[in-house]
Design a protein around this motif. Structure first.
Motif, PDB file in Angstrom:
ATOM      1  N   GLN A   1      -1.980   1.142  -1.772  1.00  0.00           N
ATOM      2  CA  GLN A   1      -1.876   1.547  -3.181  1.00  0.00           C
ATOM      3  C   GLN A   1      -2.146   3.037  -3.328  1.00  0.00           C
ATOM      4  O   GLN A   1      -1.463   3.744  -4.075  1.00  0.00           O
ATOM      5  CB  GLN A   1      -2.870   0.728  -4.030  1.00  0.00           C
ATOM      6  CG  GLN A   1      -2.387  -0.703  -4.281  1.00  0.00           C
ATOM      7  CD  GLN A   1      -3.513  -1.697  -4.525  1.00  0.00           C
ATOM      8  OE1 GLN A   1      -4.684  -1.326  -4.629  1.00  0.00           O
ATOM      9  NE2 GLN A   1      -3.166  -2.967  -4.621  1.00  0.00           N
ATOM     10  N   GLN A   2      -3.148   3.541  -2.593  1.00  0.00           N
ATOM     11  CA  GLN A   2      -3.442   4.981  -2.666  1.00  0.00           C
ATOM     12  C   GLN A   2      -2.295   5.821  -2.109  1.00  0.00           C
ATOM     13  O   GLN A   2      -1.940   6.862  -2.667  1.00  0.00           O
ATOM     14  CB  GLN A   2      -4.725   5.339  -1.916  1.00  0.00           C
ATOM     15  CG  GLN A   2      -5.000   6.820  -1.971  1.00  0.00           C
ATOM     16  CD  GLN A   2      -6.209   7.245  -1.155  1.00  0.00           C
ATOM     17  OE1 GLN A   2      -6.158   8.191  -0.388  1.00  0.00           O
ATOM     18  NE2 GLN A   2      -7.307   6.545  -1.323  1.00  0.00           N
ATOM     19  N   GLU A   3      -1.705   5.369  -1.001  1.00  0.00           N
ATOM     20  CA  GLU A   3      -0.621   6.165  -0.397  1.00  0.00           C
ATOM     21  C   GLU A   3       0.580   6.234  -1.341  1.00  0.00           C
ATOM     22  O   GLU A   3       1.246   7.265  -1.436  1.00  0.00           O
ATOM     23  CB  GLU A   3      -0.226   5.582   0.959  1.00  0.00           C
ATOM     24  CG  GLU A   3      -1.377   5.433   1.966  1.00  0.00           C
ATOM     25  CD  GLU A   3      -2.273   6.656   2.090  1.00  0.00           C
ATOM     26  OE1 GLU A   3      -1.841   7.782   1.764  1.00  0.00           O
ATOM     27  OE2 GLU A   3      -3.435   6.492   2.509  1.00  0.00           O
ATOM     28  N   TYR A   4       0.847   5.158  -2.033  1.00  0.00           N
ATOM     29  CA  TYR A   4       1.905   5.199  -3.057  1.00  0.00           C
ATOM     30  C   TYR A   4       1.527   6.185  -4.165  1.00  0.00           C
ATOM     31  O   TYR A   4       2.387   6.889  -4.707  1.00  0.00           O
ATOM     32  CB  TYR A   4       2.155   3.799  -3.636  1.00  0.00           C
ATOM     33  CG  TYR A   4       3.208   3.010  -2.890  1.00  0.00           C
ATOM     34  CD1 TYR A   4       2.938   2.502  -1.616  1.00  0.00           C
ATOM     35  CD2 TYR A   4       4.463   2.775  -3.439  1.00  0.00           C
ATOM     36  CE1 TYR A   4       3.896   1.776  -0.923  1.00  0.00           C
ATOM     37  CE2 TYR A   4       5.432   2.045  -2.755  1.00  0.00           C
ATOM     38  CZ  TYR A   4       5.141   1.546  -1.492  1.00  0.00           C
ATOM     39  OH  TYR A   4       6.095   0.832  -0.812  1.00  0.00           O
ATOM     40  N   GLY A   5       0.232   6.226  -4.507  1.00  0.00           N
ATOM     41  CA  GLY A   5      -0.224   7.205  -5.502  1.00  0.00           C
ATOM     42  C   GLY A   5       0.135   8.625  -5.078  1.00  0.00           C
ATOM     43  O   GLY A   5       0.612   9.437  -5.875  1.00  0.00           O
ATOM     44  N   HIS A   6      -0.065   8.937  -3.790  1.00  0.00           N
ATOM     45  CA  HIS A   6       0.326  10.269  -3.275  1.00  0.00           C
ATOM     46  C   HIS A   6       1.829  10.486  -3.443  1.00  0.00           C
ATOM     47  O   HIS A   6       2.271  11.576  -3.799  1.00  0.00           O
ATOM     48  CB  HIS A   6      -0.033  10.398  -1.799  1.00  0.00           C
ATOM     49  CG  HIS A   6      -1.504  10.523  -1.538  1.00  0.00           C
ATOM     50  ND1 HIS A   6      -2.310  11.403  -2.209  1.00  0.00           N
ATOM     51  CD2 HIS A   6      -2.322   9.866  -0.668  1.00  0.00           C
ATOM     52  CE1 HIS A   6      -3.559  11.298  -1.774  1.00  0.00           C
ATOM     53  NE2 HIS A   6      -3.594  10.364  -0.835  1.00  0.00           N
ATOM     54  N   ALA A   7       2.597   9.424  -3.169  1.00  0.00           N
ATOM     55  CA  ALA A   7       4.055   9.555  -3.283  1.00  0.00           C
ATOM     56  C   ALA A   7       4.461   9.902  -4.717  1.00  0.00           C
ATOM     57  O   ALA A   7       5.456  10.594  -4.933  1.00  0.00           O
ATOM     58  CB  ALA A   7       4.729   8.256  -2.833  1.00  0.00           C
TER      59      ALA A   7
ATOM     60  N   LYS B   1      -3.393  13.287  -6.509  1.00  0.00           N
ATOM     61  CA  LYS B   1      -4.305  13.812  -5.493  1.00  0.00           C
ATOM     62  C   LYS B   1      -5.542  12.919  -5.395  1.00  0.00           C
ATOM     63  O   LYS B   1      -5.781  12.074  -6.256  1.00  0.00           O
ATOM     64  CB  LYS B   1      -4.716  15.232  -5.881  1.00  0.00           C
ATOM     65  CG  LYS B   1      -3.527  16.175  -6.018  1.00  0.00           C
ATOM     66  CD  LYS B   1      -3.790  17.432  -5.220  1.00  0.00           C
ATOM     67  CE  LYS B   1      -2.554  18.274  -4.983  1.00  0.00           C
ATOM     68  NZ  LYS B   1      -1.761  18.552  -6.162  1.00  0.00           N
ATOM     69  N   HIS B   2      -6.343  13.156  -4.369  1.00  0.00           N
ATOM     70  CA  HIS B   2      -7.590  12.403  -4.242  1.00  0.00           C
ATOM     71  C   HIS B   2      -8.526  12.734  -5.396  1.00  0.00           C
ATOM     72  O   HIS B   2      -8.462  13.816  -5.966  1.00  0.00           O
ATOM     73  CB  HIS B   2      -8.277  12.737  -2.911  1.00  0.00           C
ATOM     74  CG  HIS B   2      -7.529  12.217  -1.722  1.00  0.00           C
ATOM     75  ND1 HIS B   2      -7.332  12.958  -0.583  1.00  0.00           N
ATOM     76  CD2 HIS B   2      -6.917  11.026  -1.515  1.00  0.00           C
ATOM     77  CE1 HIS B   2      -6.632  12.239   0.279  1.00  0.00           C
ATOM     78  NE2 HIS B   2      -6.360  11.067  -0.257  1.00  0.00           N
ATOM     79  N   SER B   3      -9.416  11.804  -5.709  1.00  0.00           N
ATOM     80  CA  SER B   3     -10.408  12.051  -6.750  1.00  0.00           C
ATOM     81  C   SER B   3     -11.780  12.275  -6.113  1.00  0.00           C
ATOM     82  O   SER B   3     -12.005  11.944  -4.949  1.00  0.00           O
ATOM     83  CB  SER B   3     -10.430  10.889  -7.744  1.00  0.00           C
ATOM     84  OG  SER B   3     -10.444   9.651  -7.076  1.00  0.00           O
TER      85      SER B   3
ATOM     86  N   ASP C   1     -13.181  15.210  -1.607  1.00  0.00           N
ATOM     87  CA  ASP C   1     -12.256  14.085  -1.758  1.00  0.00           C
ATOM     88  C   ASP C   1     -12.909  12.734  -1.439  1.00  0.00           C
ATOM     89  O   ASP C   1     -13.855  12.668  -0.654  1.00  0.00           O
ATOM     90  CB  ASP C   1     -11.057  14.261  -0.818  1.00  0.00           C
ATOM     91  CG  ASP C   1     -10.088  15.318  -1.337  1.00  0.00           C
ATOM     92  OD1 ASP C   1     -10.383  15.927  -2.392  1.00  0.00           O
ATOM     93  OD2 ASP C   1      -9.048  15.537  -0.695  1.00  0.00           O
ATOM     94  N   TYR C   2     -12.370  11.697  -2.051  1.00  0.00           N
ATOM     95  CA  TYR C   2     -12.736  10.286  -1.786  1.00  0.00           C
ATOM     96  C   TYR C   2     -14.076   9.867  -2.364  1.00  0.00           C
ATOM     97  O   TYR C   2     -14.632   8.869  -1.943  1.00  0.00           O
ATOM     98  CB  TYR C   2     -12.813   9.990  -0.273  1.00  0.00           C
ATOM     99  CG  TYR C   2     -11.560  10.164   0.522  1.00  0.00           C
ATOM    100  CD1 TYR C   2     -10.461   9.343   0.334  1.00  0.00           C
ATOM    101  CD2 TYR C   2     -11.483  11.137   1.506  1.00  0.00           C
ATOM    102  CE1 TYR C   2      -9.316   9.494   1.102  1.00  0.00           C
ATOM    103  CE2 TYR C   2     -10.339  11.292   2.285  1.00  0.00           C
ATOM    104  CZ  TYR C   2      -9.262  10.470   2.079  1.00  0.00           C
ATOM    105  OH  TYR C   2      -8.141  10.601   2.840  1.00  0.00           O
ATOM    106  N   ARG C   3     -14.637  10.593  -3.318  1.00  0.00           N
ATOM    107  CA  ARG C   3     -15.992  10.272  -3.761  1.00  0.00           C
ATOM    108  C   ARG C   3     -16.061   9.687  -5.160  1.00  0.00           C
ATOM    109  O   ARG C   3     -17.096   9.691  -5.781  1.00  0.00           O
ATOM    110  CB  ARG C   3     -16.897  11.521  -3.658  1.00  0.00           C
ATOM    111  CG  ARG C   3     -17.241  11.918  -2.235  1.00  0.00           C
ATOM    112  CD  ARG C   3     -17.968  10.789  -1.538  1.00  0.00           C
ATOM    113  NE  ARG C   3     -18.572  11.172  -0.278  1.00  0.00           N
ATOM    114  CZ  ARG C   3     -17.929  11.265   0.882  1.00  0.00           C
ATOM    115  NH1 ARG C   3     -16.637  11.024   0.945  1.00  0.00           N
ATOM    116  NH2 ARG C   3     -18.563  11.597   1.997  1.00  0.00           N
TER     117      ARG C   3
HETATM  118 ZN   LIG Z   1      -5.091   9.690   0.468  1.00  0.00          ZN
END
Ligand SMILES: [Zn+2]
Length: 385
Positions: free
Chosen positions: A135-141, A145-147, A155-157
């Protein structure tokens, strides 16, 4: 009117793939990547975008494609970009016309890699990737960006955003180590997307967010009702926005999270995010409507709502007070106000509810005149939380 973004899913095997018994049927992969199964990737992004994204119409899945390369030809980050080209070459050999698709998903039958990009949108994943990760990788597509979080601005926090998956939950002081995903049909799924990214993507219709009046230094005291961010048919706004220019230019977004793709977050928090000048979303804190030490899933029902909880910002003149929750938990009532007012209110609230100090009181006097050492200790303890 939704935006149609058809994908082509390439099921890929390296030339020396021994064949794994753990693989699912092509029909299963089609249901997960290309169908409207309730727990599918297209359903996730349809719901997160409030129906703005259509990932089903025109989406196709390939048969298993044999790559020319061996598994050992992939050398980590060095060949990350090549994976996409290798898969595309195998797809072209199989007669796939890539011009018809918005994005390309490359799914490997063995542990290979996991990433996504909006640069000729594509996602690479493998049989070990969980739905939450994909789901996250589709978000990048789709350009997300990371939150991050305020206390740890890397990132990632962000514990409440799919764009922090893998290690989300780590900066939630109250609920450290609580996984915000849930076990869906295809594995760990969720959570939803933080409201700043939903808003920035244009996925929340105008009347579903409310702007709280602010002079840039503090907001006007405002009482408002919020429906859960993931609610498909909300009866109230889903995001409250407060803009600050002091001490810095920051937008606060306040949201209520429960149910749907957030059902792994079982404790119904009110979550605050900052949007900073870099355009990224930073988790700032939460209010938990229920009493401490309680669980909230089927096996751990939540106890009574405890009103009078609040969030007070340390840097911006902002407080958010939890006032009430509807019996079906489908709505919360909050008061958004300057911080100083809430501190006074909250001290009074605590004094009345926890210590039975009431009337036109001076807390200090009452505590001192009672000369009860445990009472002073309790008050200090309560205020220090
Ligand atoms: Zn990512």
């Amino acid at each position: 009117m939704s935006r149609n973004t058809p994908w082509i899913i390439l099921l890929c095997k390296f030339s020396d793939d021994p064949g794994m018994s753990t693989l699912r049927s092509i029909a299963d992969y089609a249901a997960f990547f290309a169908g409207d199964d309730p727990d599918s990737i297209p359903s996730y992004w349809r719901d997160i975008s409030n129906g703005e994204l259509d990932l089903v119409t025109g989406t196709e899945i390939s048969p298993w494609l044999q790559l020319k390369q061996k598994r050992s030809d992939h050398k980590g980050l060095d060949t990350r970009k090549d994976l996409f080209q290798w898969a595309k070459a195998a797809g072209r050999d199989a007669g796939i016309d890539f011009g018809r698709f918005f994005g390309v998903t490359v799914f490997f039958s063995v542990a290979t890699d996991l990433f996504g990009t909006s640069d000729s949108p594509h996602v690479v994943c493998d049989l070990l990737s969980s739905p939450a990760q994909i789901q996250q990788e589709y978000g990048h597509a789709y350009g997300l960006k990371h939150s991050r979080s305020v206390v740890n601005p890397i990132d990632y926090r962000n514990p409440f955003c799919t764009m922090s998956s893998m290690i989300f939950g780590t900066d939630d002081v109250v609920f450290r180590r609580v996984d915000p995903t849930f076990p869906g049909r295809w594995g760990a799924s969720g959570p939803g997307l933080c409201s700043p990214y939903v808003l920035a993507s244009g996925w929340l219709p105008e009347p579903r967010s409310v702007k709280v009046a602010s002079n840039g230094r503090y907001p006007s005291s405002t009482l408002l009702d919020l429906s859960p961010l993931g609610d498909m048919n909300p009866t109230h706004p889903q995001v409250a926005v407060v803009d600050f220019d002091t001490p810095q230019s920051v937008r606060y977004c306040i949201e209520y999270r429960r149910g749907g793709w957030d059902r792994g977050i079982f404790y119904d928090p009110i979550v605050l995010h900052q949007v900073r000048a870099d355009g990224l979303s930073y988790y700032a804190g939460l209010i938990r409507p229920f009493k401490a030490g309680s669980g909230g899933d089927a096996t751990h029902p939540l106890p009574a709502v405890s009103a009078g909880k609040w969030y007070v910002d340390q840097q911006y003149d902002l407080s958010v007070e939890f006032i009430a929750m509807s019996p079906d938990r489908g709505m919360v009532t909050l008061r958004i106000a300057p911080a100083a007012g809430a501190r006074t209110l909250s001290v009074r609230g605590i004094a009345a509810s926890k210590l039975q100090l009431t009337g036109s009181f001076s807390i200090g006097n009452q505590v001192l005149t009672r000369k009860e050492e445990p009472l002073r200790g309790r008050l200090i303890d309560l205020l220090g939380r």
